[in-house]
Write an enzyme that holds these catalytic residues in place. Structure first.
Site, PDB file in Angstrom:
ATOM      1  N   MET A 158       0.832  -1.193   0.000  1.00 54.85           N
ATOM      2  CA  MET A 158       0.000   0.000   0.000  1.00 54.85           C
ATOM      3  C   MET A 158       0.880   1.262   0.000  1.00 54.85           C
ATOM      4  SD  MET A 158      -2.807  -1.608  -0.165  1.00 54.85           S
ATOM      5  CE  MET A 158      -3.478  -3.228   0.226  1.00 54.85           C
ATOM      6  N   SER A 159       0.559   2.233   0.871  1.00 56.83           N
ATOM      7  CA  SER A 159       1.259   3.523   0.807  1.00 56.83           C
ATOM      8  C   SER A 159       2.672   3.498   1.358  1.00 56.83           C
ATOM      9  CB  SER A 159       0.441   4.597   1.510  1.00 56.83           C
ATOM     10  OG  SER A 159      -0.657   4.965   0.696  1.00 56.83           O
ATOM     11  N   CYS A 160       3.134   2.376   1.879  1.00 56.39           N
ATOM     12  CA  CYS A 160       4.575   2.261   2.137  1.00 56.39           C
ATOM     13  C   CYS A 160       5.355   2.460   0.841  1.00 56.39           C
ATOM     14  CB  CYS A 160       4.911   0.903   2.747  1.00 56.39           C
ATOM     15  SG  CYS A 160       4.325   0.664   4.430  1.00 56.39           S
TER      16      CYS A 160
END
Length: 393
Positions: free
Chosen positions: A64-66
């Site tokens: 995801m937004s990592c």
């Protein structure tokens, strides 16, 4: 639940906290910690529930937004080579970006979620399929008027963050974020980490699932209505549309097409060991590879958004303490404490987390396949962070 893997002496409390938290999770998780360039924790536990198999050392997960932390790292690598100036107008590299009154926007505005393009106008007609490929929606971002003056406010740009920086990277290097990441980060460090997963690796993915029902459109409308926000307001419509598209995109990342696409804001696929190794190489040398100079790291983790707040009447949609950004990296706040001040990194939907703390020499990452998130509290599976803080002082 017993965690498999390795812990160096003195990190047993980290292992126990990880194992205890995973015992209450019907899915699986991985945790990896580097210190001064050496791996000191490498653990995994639980199940790949969808495929009914262990969630092992070899499992991969959409992080995801990592992924945004990887995209930021690419931008910093190019900045060190003199190709990007954080303070320069975006139009120095991308002249068409001036449309819609964005001529004064700076590169650092793109990196700190303060440029005023947190999503698309619904009328722009950008579809879910278009979001998989920046070239299909970049013209909409070029033409779009910002919903606040760049630099005046800060609100999370869940999808557009990646597309905006991807275009800048293409303009200065001739390559996408994914291509630069492959050549400059993944290959030199030997990472199992891709933005656009090769088909040959797809069998390793543990699909994500929700422990409880995910947020749907009706719930989003109720949330906004409860905050007494005027839905006829353009800003509110852009934000609502952005949240709806993000939820849809997360679901589609469980498909081959979603994992293979180019979404530098959120479809990175990795294991915890690779995410931690990347951050370890950002702050120090790992097997002869260092990604960024110390002065770049210092600049990157300097708070850029301290005085900013959500624009207009959208304060209630912040859901928790204000997000704090340096240059592309998230900085600690109550819901994502990491190792406190000085830490930088990025969390991802559902409880993924990667960060580095230069003073202690620590880089750490946690990934999981169960989607558990709270906008107001740290993920309960991050109990290992407190134990790690005790070890490193």
């Amino acid at each position: 639940m017993n965690a498999e893997g390795y812990v160096a002496r003195g990190y047993e409390g980290v292992r126990d906290a990880f194992a205890s938290a995973q015992a209450n999770d019907e899915g699986g998780g991985q945790l990896c910690v580097y210190r001064h360039g050496e791996k000191v924790v490498d653990l995994w536990a639980g199940r790949d529930k969808v495929n009914d198999r262990p969630y092992g050392q070899d499992a991969l997960t959409v992080i995801m937004s990592c992924t945004k932390g990887a995209t930021a790292t690419v931008v910093h690598i190019l900045a060190e080579r003199g190709l990007i100036d954080y303070e320069a107008p975006v139009t120095d590299y991308w002249p068409e970006f001036a449309a819609g009154g964005k001529g004064d926007a700076r590169i650092w505005h793109l990196m700190s979620h303060s440029v005023g393009l947190p999503g698309f106008d619904p009328e722009a007609g950008v579809t879910l399929g278009d979001l998989f490929y920046p070239e299909r929606h970049i013209a909409a971002l070029e033409a779009m008027a910002p919903v606040w003056k760049p630099g005046a406010s800060c609100l999370y740009h869940p999808l557009t963050y990646g597309s905006l920086l991807n275009e800048v990277v293409k303009r200065v290097s001739g390559k996408s974020v994914a291509q630069v990441f492959e050549e400059e980060v993944r290959a030199p460090l030997g990472l199992d980490f891709w933005i656009g997963l090769p088909e040959a690796q797809d069998h390793r993915v543990a699909p994500h699932f929700y422990a409880t029902a995910g947020l749907d459109g009706k719930q989003l409308l109720a949330l906004i209505a409860g905050a007494e926000i005027d839905l006829s307001n353009r800003l509110a419509r852009v934000i609502l549309h952005s949240i709806e598209q993000t939820v849809e995109l997360i679901d589609d990342m469980n498909n081959r097409a979603g994992r293979a696409a180019n979404v530098p804001a959120g479809n990175g696929v990795a294991d915890a060991a690779s995410l931690a190794r990347m951050y370890a190489a950002v702050i120090g040398e790992v097997d002869g590879v260092r990604l960024l100079r110390p002065e770049t790291v210092e600049n990157a983790r300097t708070l850029r958004t301290g005085s900013m707040a959500p624009a207009g009447e959208l304060g209630p949609l912040q859901m928790g303490p204000p997000m704090r950004y340096g240059l592309g990296y998230e900085l600690p706040r109550a819901t994502t404490p990491m190792l406190g001040e000085g830490t930088f990194g990025h969390a991802g939907a559902g409880g993924r987390l990667g960060f580095a703390h230069p003073e202690s020499g620590v880089a750490a990452a946690y990934v999981a396949n169960t989607m558990i998130s709270s906008p107001t509290d740290p993920d309960p599976r991050w109990a290992w962070v407190g134990e790690l803080a005790k070890v490193v002082g």
